[in-house]
Design a protein around this motif. Sequence first.
Motif, PDB file in Angstrom:
ATOM      1  N   SER A 196       0.813  -1.218   0.000  1.00 34.56           N
ATOM      2  CA  SER A 196       0.000   0.000   0.000  1.00 34.56           C
ATOM      3  C   SER A 196       0.842   1.262   0.000  1.00 34.56           C
ATOM      4  CB  SER A 196      -0.925   0.004   1.231  1.00 34.56           C
ATOM      5  OG  SER A 196      -1.780  -1.103   1.237  1.00 34.56           O
ATOM      6  N   THR A 197       2.125   1.150  -0.322  1.00 34.29           N
ATOM      7  CA  THR A 197       3.011   2.312  -0.288  1.00 34.29           C
ATOM      8  C   THR A 197       2.510   3.487  -1.115  1.00 34.29           C
ATOM      9  OG1 THR A 197       4.930   0.898   0.135  1.00 34.29           O
ATOM     10  CG2 THR A 197       5.378   3.105  -0.711  1.00 34.29           C
ATOM     11  N   PRO A 198       2.014   3.286  -2.350  1.00 37.85           N
ATOM     12  CA  PRO A 198       1.478   4.444  -3.101  1.00 37.85           C
ATOM     13  C   PRO A 198       0.320   5.127  -2.383  1.00 37.85           C
ATOM     14  CG  PRO A 198       1.848   2.598  -4.577  1.00 37.85           C
ATOM     15  CD  PRO A 198       2.011   2.070  -3.188  1.00 37.85           C
ATOM     16  N   GLY A 199      -0.587   4.337  -1.817  1.00 34.11           N
ATOM     17  CA  GLY A 199      -1.694   4.922  -1.076  1.00 34.11           C
ATOM     18  C   GLY A 199      -1.231   5.610   0.195  1.00 34.11           C
ATOM     19  N   LEU A 200      -0.266   5.015   0.890  1.00 33.81           N
ATOM     20  CA  LEU A 200       0.273   5.622   2.112  1.00 33.81           C
ATOM     21  C   LEU A 200       0.961   6.946   1.802  1.00 33.81           C
ATOM     22  CD1 LEU A 200       1.769   2.424   3.792  1.00 33.81           C
ATOM     23  CD2 LEU A 200      -0.353   3.588   4.398  1.00 33.81           C
ATOM     24  N   ALA A 201       1.701   6.986   0.685  1.00 37.96           N
ATOM     25  CA  ALA A 201       2.346   8.236   0.286  1.00 37.96           C
ATOM     26  C   ALA A 201       1.316   9.307  -0.041  1.00 37.96           C
ATOM     27  CB  ALA A 201       3.261   7.989  -0.920  1.00 37.96           C
ATOM     28  N   THR A 202       0.238   8.899  -0.690  1.00 34.77           N
ATOM     29  CA  THR A 202      -0.842   9.848  -0.987  1.00 34.77           C
ATOM     30  C   THR A 202      -1.425  10.435   0.286  1.00 34.77           C
ATOM     31  OG1 THR A 202      -1.398   8.658  -3.010  1.00 34.77           O
ATOM     32  CG2 THR A 202      -3.082  10.106  -2.098  1.00 34.77           C
ATOM     33  N   VAL A 203      -1.730   9.573   1.243  1.00 32.93           N
ATOM     34  CA  VAL A 203      -2.304  10.021   2.510  1.00 32.93           C
ATOM     35  C   VAL A 203      -1.330  10.926   3.261  1.00 32.93           C
ATOM     36  CG1 VAL A 203      -3.002   9.204   4.805  1.00 32.93           C
ATOM     37  CG2 VAL A 203      -3.871   8.076   2.758  1.00 32.93           C
ATOM     38  N   ALA A 204      -0.050  10.542   3.285  1.00 37.46           N
ATOM     39  CA  ALA A 204       0.941  11.325   4.025  1.00 37.46           C
ATOM     40  C   ALA A 204       1.104  12.715   3.429  1.00 37.46           C
ATOM     41  CB  ALA A 204       2.279  10.586   4.035  1.00 37.46           C
ATOM     42  N   ILE A 205       1.255  12.810   2.113  1.00 35.85           N
ATOM     43  CA  ILE A 205       1.482  14.113   1.477  1.00 35.85           C
ATOM     44  C   ILE A 205       0.225  14.970   1.556  1.00 35.85           C
ATOM     45  CG2 ILE A 205       2.032  15.247  -0.706  1.00 35.85           C
ATOM     46  CD1 ILE A 205       3.710  12.773  -1.394  1.00 35.85           C
ATOM     47  N   TYR A 206      -0.927  14.367   1.313  1.00 36.68           N
ATOM     48  CA  TYR A 206      -2.186  15.116   1.372  1.00 36.68           C
ATOM     49  C   TYR A 206      -2.391  15.736   2.751  1.00 36.68           C
ATOM     50  CZ  TYR A 206      -7.229  15.905   1.590  1.00 36.68           C
ATOM     51  OH  TYR A 206      -8.463  16.454   1.777  1.00 36.68           O
ATOM     52  N   ASN A 207      -2.188  14.954   3.787  1.00 34.02           N
ATOM     53  CA  ASN A 207      -2.392  15.463   5.145  1.00 34.02           C
ATOM     54  C   ASN A 207      -1.292  16.420   5.570  1.00 34.02           C
ATOM     55  OD1 ASN A 207      -4.847  14.078   6.362  1.00 34.02           O
ATOM     56  ND2 ASN A 207      -3.752  12.319   5.554  1.00 34.02           N
ATOM     57  N   ALA A 208      -0.063  16.190   5.133  1.00 32.06           N
ATOM     58  CA  ALA A 208       1.027  17.107   5.476  1.00 32.06           C
ATOM     59  C   ALA A 208       0.758  18.495   4.915  1.00 32.06           C
ATOM     60  CB  ALA A 208       2.357  16.557   4.962  1.00 32.06           C
ATOM     61  N   VAL A 209       0.299  18.551   3.664  1.00 34.12           N
ATOM     62  CA  VAL A 209      -0.017  19.845   3.056  1.00 34.12           C
ATOM     63  C   VAL A 209      -1.149  20.533   3.807  1.00 34.12           C
ATOM     64  CG1 VAL A 209      -0.910  20.958   0.974  1.00 34.12           C
ATOM     65  CG2 VAL A 209       0.822  19.182   0.777  1.00 34.12           C
ATOM     66  N   ALA A 210      -2.191  19.778   4.150  1.00 31.00           N
ATOM     67  CA  ALA A 210      -3.348  20.378   4.832  1.00 31.00           C
ATOM     68  C   ALA A 210      -2.983  20.850   6.235  1.00 31.00           C
ATOM     69  CB  ALA A 210      -4.486  19.366   4.889  1.00 31.00           C
ATOM     70  N   LEU A 211      -2.241  20.037   6.986  1.00 33.60           N
ATOM     71  CA  LEU A 211      -1.924  20.381   8.375  1.00 33.60           C
ATOM     72  C   LEU A 211      -0.877  21.484   8.465  1.00 33.60           C
ATOM     73  CD1 LEU A 211      -1.883  16.842  10.029  1.00 33.60           C
ATOM     74  CD2 LEU A 211      -3.757  18.491   9.885  1.00 33.60           C
ATOM     75  N   TRP A 212       0.024  21.553   7.502  1.00 38.08           N
ATOM     76  CA  TRP A 212       1.038  22.609   7.510  1.00 38.08           C
ATOM     77  C   TRP A 212       0.389  23.991   7.424  1.00 38.08           C
ATOM     78  CZ3 TRP A 212       6.223  22.018   8.270  1.00 38.08           C
ATOM     79  CH2 TRP A 212       7.039  23.118   8.014  1.00 38.08           C
ATOM     80  N   ASN A 213      -0.740  24.067   6.716  1.00 39.08           N
ATOM     81  CA  ASN A 213      -1.422  25.347   6.537  1.00 39.08           C
ATOM     82  C   ASN A 213      -2.557  25.563   7.538  1.00 39.08           C
ATOM     83  OD1 ASN A 213       0.069  26.172   4.242  1.00 39.08           O
ATOM     84  ND2 ASN A 213      -1.115  24.767   2.976  1.00 39.08           N
ATOM     85  N   GLU A 214      -2.794  24.620   8.454  1.00 36.28           N
ATOM     86  CA  GLU A 214      -3.935  24.726   9.359  1.00 36.28           C
ATOM     87  C   GLU A 214      -3.773  25.920  10.296  1.00 36.28           C
ATOM     88  OE1 GLU A 214      -6.770  24.570  12.194  1.00 36.28           O
ATOM     89  OE2 GLU A 214      -4.695  24.251  12.808  1.00 36.28           O
ATOM     90  N   PHE A 215      -4.835  26.695  10.435  1.00 28.55           N
ATOM     91  CA  PHE A 215      -4.761  27.936  11.214  1.00 28.55           C
ATOM     92  C   PHE A 215      -5.687  27.959  12.420  1.00 28.55           C
ATOM     93  CE2 PHE A 215      -6.349  32.190  12.163  1.00 28.55           C
ATOM     94  CZ  PHE A 215      -5.172  32.892  12.372  1.00 28.55           C
ATOM     95  N   ILE A 216      -6.945  27.527  12.247  1.00 23.93           N
ATOM     96  CA  ILE A 216      -7.957  27.804  13.254  1.00 23.93           C
ATOM     97  C   ILE A 216      -7.687  27.067  14.560  1.00 23.93           C
ATOM     98  CG2 ILE A 216      -9.526  25.999  12.397  1.00 23.93           C
ATOM     99  CD1 ILE A 216     -10.463  29.474  13.831  1.00 23.93           C
ATOM    100  N   PHE A 217      -7.328  25.761  14.499  1.00 17.71           N
ATOM    101  CA  PHE A 217      -7.027  25.028  15.723  1.00 17.71           C
ATOM    102  C   PHE A 217      -5.755  25.561  16.378  1.00 17.71           C
ATOM    103  CE2 PHE A 217      -9.757  21.442  14.159  1.00 17.71           C
ATOM    104  CZ  PHE A 217     -10.624  21.456  15.223  1.00 17.71           C
ATOM    105  N   ALA A 218      -4.745  25.876  15.570  1.00 19.48           N
ATOM    106  CA  ALA A 218      -3.506  26.429  16.133  1.00 19.48           C
ATOM    107  C   ALA A 218      -3.768  27.751  16.832  1.00 19.48           C
ATOM    108  CB  ALA A 218      -2.472  26.601  15.023  1.00 19.48           C
ATOM    109  N   TYR A 219      -4.699  28.532  16.301  1.00 20.00           N
ATOM    110  CA  TYR A 219      -5.018  29.827  16.895  1.00 20.00           C
ATOM    111  C   TYR A 219      -5.822  29.678  18.186  1.00 20.00           C
ATOM    112  CZ  TYR A 219      -6.847  34.575  17.311  1.00 20.00           C
ATOM    113  OH  TYR A 219      -7.176  35.826  17.784  1.00 20.00           O
ATOM    114  N   VAL A 220      -6.734  28.705  18.228  1.00 16.49           N
ATOM    115  CA  VAL A 220      -7.613  28.542  19.382  1.00 16.49           C
ATOM    116  C   VAL A 220      -6.933  27.781  20.514  1.00 16.49           C
ATOM    117  CG1 VAL A 220      -9.764  27.447  20.169  1.00 16.49           C
ATOM    118  CG2 VAL A 220      -9.711  28.691  18.004  1.00 16.49           C
TER     119      VAL A 220
END
Length: 281
Positions: A196-220
Amino acid sequence: MSTFRMRVSEPGKRGVSYLLALVWLAVTTLPFLFVIVTSLKSQEESFSSSVWALPQRADFSQYESVLRGSFGIYLRNSCFVVGLSVLLIVLLSAMAAYAFARLDFPFRKTLFGLVVAAMIVPIHATLVPIYLLIRNIGLYDTAFALIGPYVAFSLPISIFILTEFMRQIPRELEEAACLDGCGPLTIFWRIYFPLSTPGLATVAIYNAVALWNEFIFAYVLTSTPAHRTLPLAIWDFQGQYSSNVPAMLAVVTLTSLPLIVVYAFGQERVIKGMMAGSLKG
């Protein structure tokens, strides 16, 4: 006649496609170029020159002042929070996906339906209860206050992607492992997880991009620079340099560069993982 018309129209179609691609490239690239160019101007030049004018001399003093400040602390916090969160997301979602895809247990379809339904829960509707929970358990204003919500809200989409991916892995491999005496846990770690390495890489990169830019939880959930992440660094530097536009854009550039590098090298894996999970079989 129709064949001739199709041959004539094909170059035209390719030309339109190339033109649209160039337009989209300009739309996505020009804003970032504007940020970089403006961040290399001095404060006086940013006010006196045209917005799109190139700097007369590259001025890196804005970057020096930002790096001498607390930017390194924000970067360290982001790397720790995002790295640990992505690791937990990949492990937990892979194990859950294997259970939904290959194991038979009561209410499996119902539980999977609840996981998929969780993807539509609006994040902002949970801010107050999560804030109260984090304060009550004593994690407020710590890096660990962000990891729990990040993992929880990322699991549904990750489990959905990996479940559909693991369903496409041939059952013959699992049956052969069972004949060799392997249990479900061994089959997961030695067969399903590596394949499942291709799927795992997809999940890892997708979530890394989203969490790197996350603002509202970090602010609260955080309140001091010692525990805040990079999106909050932009917020804080905006107050610190309220009239220094090049300094603020220097923060934006430094914050965006790690994400751009990771996505530039990982976008092919994301596309392949998505396509592999959706087109097999």
